[in-house]
Scaffold this active site. Structure first.
Site, PDB file in Angstrom:
ATOM      1  N   ASP A   1       2.605 -17.779  -3.440  1.00  0.00           N
ATOM      2  CA  ASP A   1       3.286 -16.709  -4.158  1.00  0.00           C
ATOM      3  C   ASP A   1       2.320 -15.832  -4.931  1.00  0.00           C
ATOM      4  OD1 ASP A   1       5.105 -14.681  -5.043  1.00  0.00           O
ATOM      5  OD2 ASP A   1       6.291 -16.164  -6.000  1.00  0.00           O
TER       6      ASP A   1
ATOM      7  N   HIS B   1       2.202  -8.891  -2.775  1.00  0.00           N
ATOM      8  CA  HIS B   1       1.213  -8.079  -2.582  1.00  0.00           C
ATOM      9  C   HIS B   1       1.496  -6.850  -2.814  1.00  0.00           C
ATOM     10  CE1 HIS B   1      -2.981  -6.811  -1.529  1.00  0.00           C
ATOM     11  NE2 HIS B   1      -2.469  -5.900  -0.653  1.00  0.00           N
TER      12      HIS B   1
ATOM     13  N   GLU C   1       2.871  -9.874   1.398  1.00  0.00           N
ATOM     14  CA  GLU C   1       3.110  -8.537   1.452  1.00  0.00           C
ATOM     15  C   GLU C   1       4.653  -8.120   1.500  1.00  0.00           C
ATOM     16  OE1 GLU C   1       0.364  -5.841   2.929  1.00  0.00           O
ATOM     17  OE2 GLU C   1       1.203  -4.072   1.862  1.00  0.00           O
TER      18      GLU C   1
ATOM     19  N   ASP D   1       0.806  -1.104   0.088  1.00  0.00           N
ATOM     20  CA  ASP D   1      -0.132   0.087   0.045  1.00  0.00           C
ATOM     21  C   ASP D   1       0.953   1.256  -0.002  1.00  0.00           C
ATOM     22  OD1 ASP D   1       0.734  -0.817   2.937  1.00  0.00           O
ATOM     23  OD2 ASP D   1      -0.521   1.043   3.250  1.00  0.00           O
TER      24      ASP D   1
HETATM   25  O1  9MR Z   1      -3.735  -4.052   0.242  1.00  0.00           O
HETATM   26  C1  9MR Z   1      -3.902  -3.744   1.772  1.00  0.00           C
HETATM   27  C2  9MR Z   1      -2.565  -4.197   2.289  1.00  0.00           C
HETATM   28  O2  9MR Z   1      -1.662  -3.311   1.753  1.00  0.00           O
HETATM   29  C3  9MR Z   1      -2.758  -4.280   3.892  1.00  0.00           C
HETATM   30  O3  9MR Z   1      -1.468  -4.616   4.159  1.00  0.00           O
HETATM   31  C4  9MR Z   1      -3.675  -5.001   4.127  1.00  0.00           C
HETATM   32  C5  9MR Z   1      -4.178  -4.903   5.754  1.00  0.00           C
HETATM   33  O4  9MR Z   1      -4.159  -3.700   6.278  1.00  0.00           O
HETATM   34  O5  9MR Z   1      -5.238  -4.606   3.599  1.00  0.00           O
HETATM   35  C6  9MR Z   1      -4.831  -4.468   2.063  1.00  0.00           C
HETATM   36  O6  9MR Z   1      -6.276  -4.212   1.658  1.00  0.00           O
HETATM   37  C7  9MR Z   1      -7.303  -5.150   1.765  1.00  0.00           C
HETATM   38  C8  9MR Z   1      -8.267  -4.846   2.634  1.00  0.00           C
HETATM   39  O7  9MR Z   1      -7.874  -4.559   4.041  1.00  0.00           O
HETATM   40  C9  9MR Z   1      -9.557  -5.700   2.689  1.00  0.00           C
HETATM   41  N1  9MR Z   1      -9.829  -5.816   1.462  1.00  0.00           N
HETATM   42  C10 9MR Z   1      -9.139  -6.567   0.483  1.00  0.00           C
HETATM   43  C11 9MR Z   1      -7.748  -5.747   0.431  1.00  0.00           C
HETATM   44  C12 9MR Z   1      -6.581  -6.123  -0.444  1.00  0.00           C
HETATM   45  O8  9MR Z   1      -7.032  -6.380  -1.617  1.00  0.00           O
HETATM   46  O1  9MR Z   2       3.041  -5.941   9.809  1.00  0.00           O
HETATM   47  C1  9MR Z   2       1.845  -5.833  10.015  1.00  0.00           C
HETATM   48  C2  9MR Z   2       1.286  -6.805  11.074  1.00  0.00           C
HETATM   49  O2  9MR Z   2       2.191  -7.222  11.963  1.00  0.00           O
HETATM   50  C3  9MR Z   2      -0.263  -6.579  11.575  1.00  0.00           C
HETATM   51  O3  9MR Z   2      -0.605  -8.126  11.945  1.00  0.00           O
HETATM   52  C4  9MR Z   2      -1.135  -6.508  10.199  1.00  0.00           C
HETATM   53  C5  9MR Z   2      -2.501  -6.472  10.267  1.00  0.00           C
HETATM   54  O4  9MR Z   2      -2.489  -5.497  11.259  1.00  0.00           O
HETATM   55  O5  9MR Z   2      -0.527  -5.176   9.513  1.00  0.00           O
HETATM   56  C6  9MR Z   2       0.862  -5.424   9.081  1.00  0.00           C
HETATM   57  O6  9MR Z   2       1.164  -4.019   8.678  1.00  0.00           O
HETATM   58  C7  9MR Z   2       0.408  -3.777   7.341  1.00  0.00           C
HETATM   59  C8  9MR Z   2       0.119  -2.272   7.590  1.00  0.00           C
HETATM   60  O7  9MR Z   2      -1.152  -2.483   8.384  1.00  0.00           O
HETATM   61  C9  9MR Z   2      -0.332  -1.829   6.259  1.00  0.00           C
HETATM   62  N1  9MR Z   2       0.793  -1.955   5.287  1.00  0.00           N
HETATM   63  C10 9MR Z   2       1.337  -3.138   5.135  1.00  0.00           C
HETATM   64  C11 9MR Z   2       1.744  -3.730   6.329  1.00  0.00           C
HETATM   65  C12 9MR Z   2       2.208  -5.124   5.987  1.00  0.00           C
HETATM   66  O8  9MR Z   2       1.497  -6.059   5.605  1.00  0.00           O
END
Ligand code: 9MR
Ligand code: 9MR
Length: 602
Positions: free
Chosen positions: A573, A525, A582, A187
């Site tokens: 993957d 991701h 991610e 993101d």
């Molecule tokens: O794309 C988002 C990712 O970067 C974040 O780590 C993640 C958790 O916060 O959320 C992803 O977005 C998802 C969203 O939370 C729920 N709907 C699907 C999204 C991913 O396609």
């Molecule tokens: O790294 C974070 C992980 O420890 C948490 O469990 C998760 C859900 O809250 O979020 C991860 O962090 C994401 C952040 O919320 C949004 N950008 C991407 C991060 C990695 O997935």
């Protein structure tokens, strides 16, 4: 005595186990290879309960070492029945293969410069994740990774109006210019919590090796190369500037929830003096789609309310930055120290402002246990200033004496401990030795865990959380530090064990790092490295680490399909698998730290 004639059932069992025993053993190893003087281990999946013979072959097929596997048996983390192979005695640089039973591994290297390319690539990730600047092909390794500046001139207002739970936020009467910094991950949010630990890790790599820091000017691919400043510091400053910009101006007022809030109910808001606090994040109002090229993001970008955790991340890193830039750029150092002190005072004034989970469009990085953040910031401020009052406060905080565990974005006490253990400070030598002992004790625990696991991983838990690879790499950092403090080879060995796992010595033969190994990460991701969704977009550049197996993955379709997986197999993957595939700055930072540590000649 005549052997009893097998019953039909026993005969069937014989056929079944016999068939399994005949299946070729599978060999799992670090796909980039081994250091000449380092440990060399492979793990073999095979049902045999007695040792299997192995040979190491050189490039010409000549046998250079032979031995027998050690049967370690059933392994819960992988679900496999395992053997281990050790061939440390193969020390001559070259290309080799390992043969066990009827299986021959892919070729692997024994080479002294094994980790330098990985360190460079892992650093380049940070360049490629910069916001506010065009990413140029000549620095990014190819035109497929070039892109227009994302979110340039990012002058943003505070979130105002209703959040997803109907809480109404008043906003603020100022904007901030927060152009720059690193995108967090797949993101394009920019978060102070998480930016903090990531920046700290880069600065620590510099500071720890201050006598001869890695990435001397001109050795990395960066726009700033050639400016007479170490390239690692150039990259770090890109984020430091951003964190400084996230600080609320004097006189700032905010309406925020103070203290824990009952789940499922509306937040109770309190008006506070937010002067000097850091806004938690700047991010999109709504989740953007996948893919979204940064320059094509059309969502509103907003400053989210200040939090105590963000404020302490700013205090800690700005205090650390004040030390690091002290002689290199005294004016900048002074600016950092002033920001750190303002932030620290603001956090003491507002110690319980937690990040709400009631927004969408970005991650929350919520944390309601801030004793470790206070400790980290206090330790950094003390290390920089030598202030006796801060030292007195520091000694009263539990992490000064508590056991150390590996750092993570929500658990940062170890960062303070590491600073106290390694930076020359006003701490008495005996007290610095105690901080080192805390790190060594943690390293001892991780070494012991490695011995309990089938894959020889300094992580024996069967709980693989979101970003498990970063927990493993952060443990490797603790091990690398213990190796510096002592002469016990077991620490370096376990540090390498962690890297071996990340680079392919795992049940799914996965190198979790793009561009390294014969089965590298390909489909993270990510909203720009989204080749899987759009063939016109690139895959990841080399040197990017996946979050890794997540045994608790459940929120998306893929998570449901992974149900019941052995922890180390809870991974795919796939770009859709955001809970386990991610990539992010706080995971690549320890990858960089370890790769640079292993690349350094000592
Ligand atoms: O794309 C988002 C990712 O970067 C974040 O780590 C993640 C958790 O916060 O959320 C992803 O977005 C998802 C969203 O939370 C729920 N709907 C699907 C999204 C991913 O396609
Ligand atoms: O790294 C974070 C992980 O420890 C948490 O469990 C998760 C859900 O809250 O979020 C991860 O962090 C994401 C952040 O919320 C949004 N950008 C991407 C991060 C990695 O997935």
């Amino acid at each position: 005595m005549r052997r009893p004639v097998p019953t039909r059932l026993a005969a069937l069992a014989l056929i079944v186990t016999g068939a399994a025993a005949d299946a070729a053993p599978a060999i799992h190893l670090n796909q980039i290879g081994f250091l000449p003087d380092g440990p060399k281990r492979a793990v073999v999946t095979d049902p045999a309960t007695t040792p299997l013979p192995w040979v190491v072959l050189d490039a010409g097929g000549g046998v250079v070492a032979t031995g027998e596997t050690v049967v370690t048996g059933d392994d819960a983390a992988s679900g496999d029945h395992l053997h281990q192979v050790g061939f440390d005695r193969v020390t001559a640089p070259g290309t080799y293969r390992l043969r066990v039973g009827g299986t021959t591994s892919r070729p692997f290297a024994v080479a002294a410069d094994l980790y330098a390319p990985l360190a460079s690539a892992a650093l380049n990730y940070f360049y490629q994740t910069r916001a506010g600047i065009a990413i140029e092909a000549r620095h990014a390794g190819g035109k497929q990774w070039a892109r227009a500046a994302g979110h340039p001139n990012e002058i943003v207002p505070c979130f105002s109006g209703a959040d997803t739970k109907g809480n109404v936020w008043p906003g603020c009467n100022y904007t901030r210019n927060v152009t720059g910094g690193w995108y967090d991950a797949g993101d394009q949010g920019k978060y102070v919590v998480n930016g903090g630990i990531s920046l700290w890790t880069l600065l620590n790599l510099y500071e720890l090796n201050a006598a001869r820091p890695p990435f001397a000017d001109g050795t990395a691919k960066l726009p700033e190369a050639g400016n007479d400043i170490n390239d690692l510091l150039d990259e770090a400053r890109w984020e430091m500037d951003f964190l400084l910009a996230m600080q609320a101006p004097d006189g700032a007022r905010a309406q925020v929830p103070v203290g824990p809030q009952p789940a499922g109910q509306k937040l109770t808001m309190t008006a506070i003096d937010a002067s000097g606090m850091a806004h938690h994040k700047v991010a999109d109002r709504n989740w953007t789609g996948i893919p979204t090229i940064p320059a094509e993001d059309r969502e509103d970008r907003l400053l989210y309310p200040p939090t105590t955790a963000a404020t302490l991340n700013l205090a800690a890193t700005a205090a650390q930055g004040a030390r690091v830039w002290k002689t290199i750029d005294p004016a900048y150092s002074t600016r950092c120290l002033e920001a750190a002190k303002r932030a620290y005072a603001a956090a003491l004034r507002n110690p319980r402002v937690y990040a709400p989970e009631t927004f969408t469009g970005s991650g929350s990085y919520g944390d309601t246990a801030l004793g470790d953040e206070f400790y980290w910031a206090t330790a950094e401020l003390f290390a920089t200033t030598g202030d006796a009052q801060i030292l007195a406060a520091l000694k009263r905080l539990p992490p000064f004496a508590d056991p150390v565990s590996e750092p993570g974005w929500g658990g940062v006490a170890a960062l303070g401990t590491i600073t106290l253990a390694t930076v020359p400070t006003a701490l008495a030598p005996a007290e610095q030795a105690k901080q080192r002992a805390l790190i060594v004790a943690a390293a001892d625990r991780y070494v012991a865990e490695a011995a309990q696991t089938g894959y020889r991983l300094p992580y024996a838990s069967l709980k693989y959380d979101w970003g498990s690879n970063s927990a493993i790499l952060n443990r490797a950092m603790i091990l690398g530090l213990a190796a510096r403090f002592t002469s016990k080879p077991a620490y370096r060995t376990a540090e390498i064990d962690a890297m071996d796992y990340v680079l392919g010595r795992n049940p799914i033969d996965q190198s979790y790092v793009s561009g390294f190994g014969w089965k590298p990460l390909r489909n993270p991701h990510h909203r720009f490295w989204a080749h899987e969704k759009d063939p016109r977009l690139p895959g990841p550049p080399p040197g990017v680490v996946s979050g890794g197996p997540n045994s608790g993955a459940s929120a998306d379709g893929l998570g449901a399909r992974l149900k019941g997986c052995a922890p180390q197999r809870c991974w795919r993957d796939s770009i859709d698998a955001y809970e386990l595939n991610e990539v992010t700055i706080n995971w690549n930072a320890p990858l960089l730290w370890i790769a640079a540590d292993l690349a350094m000649a000592r």
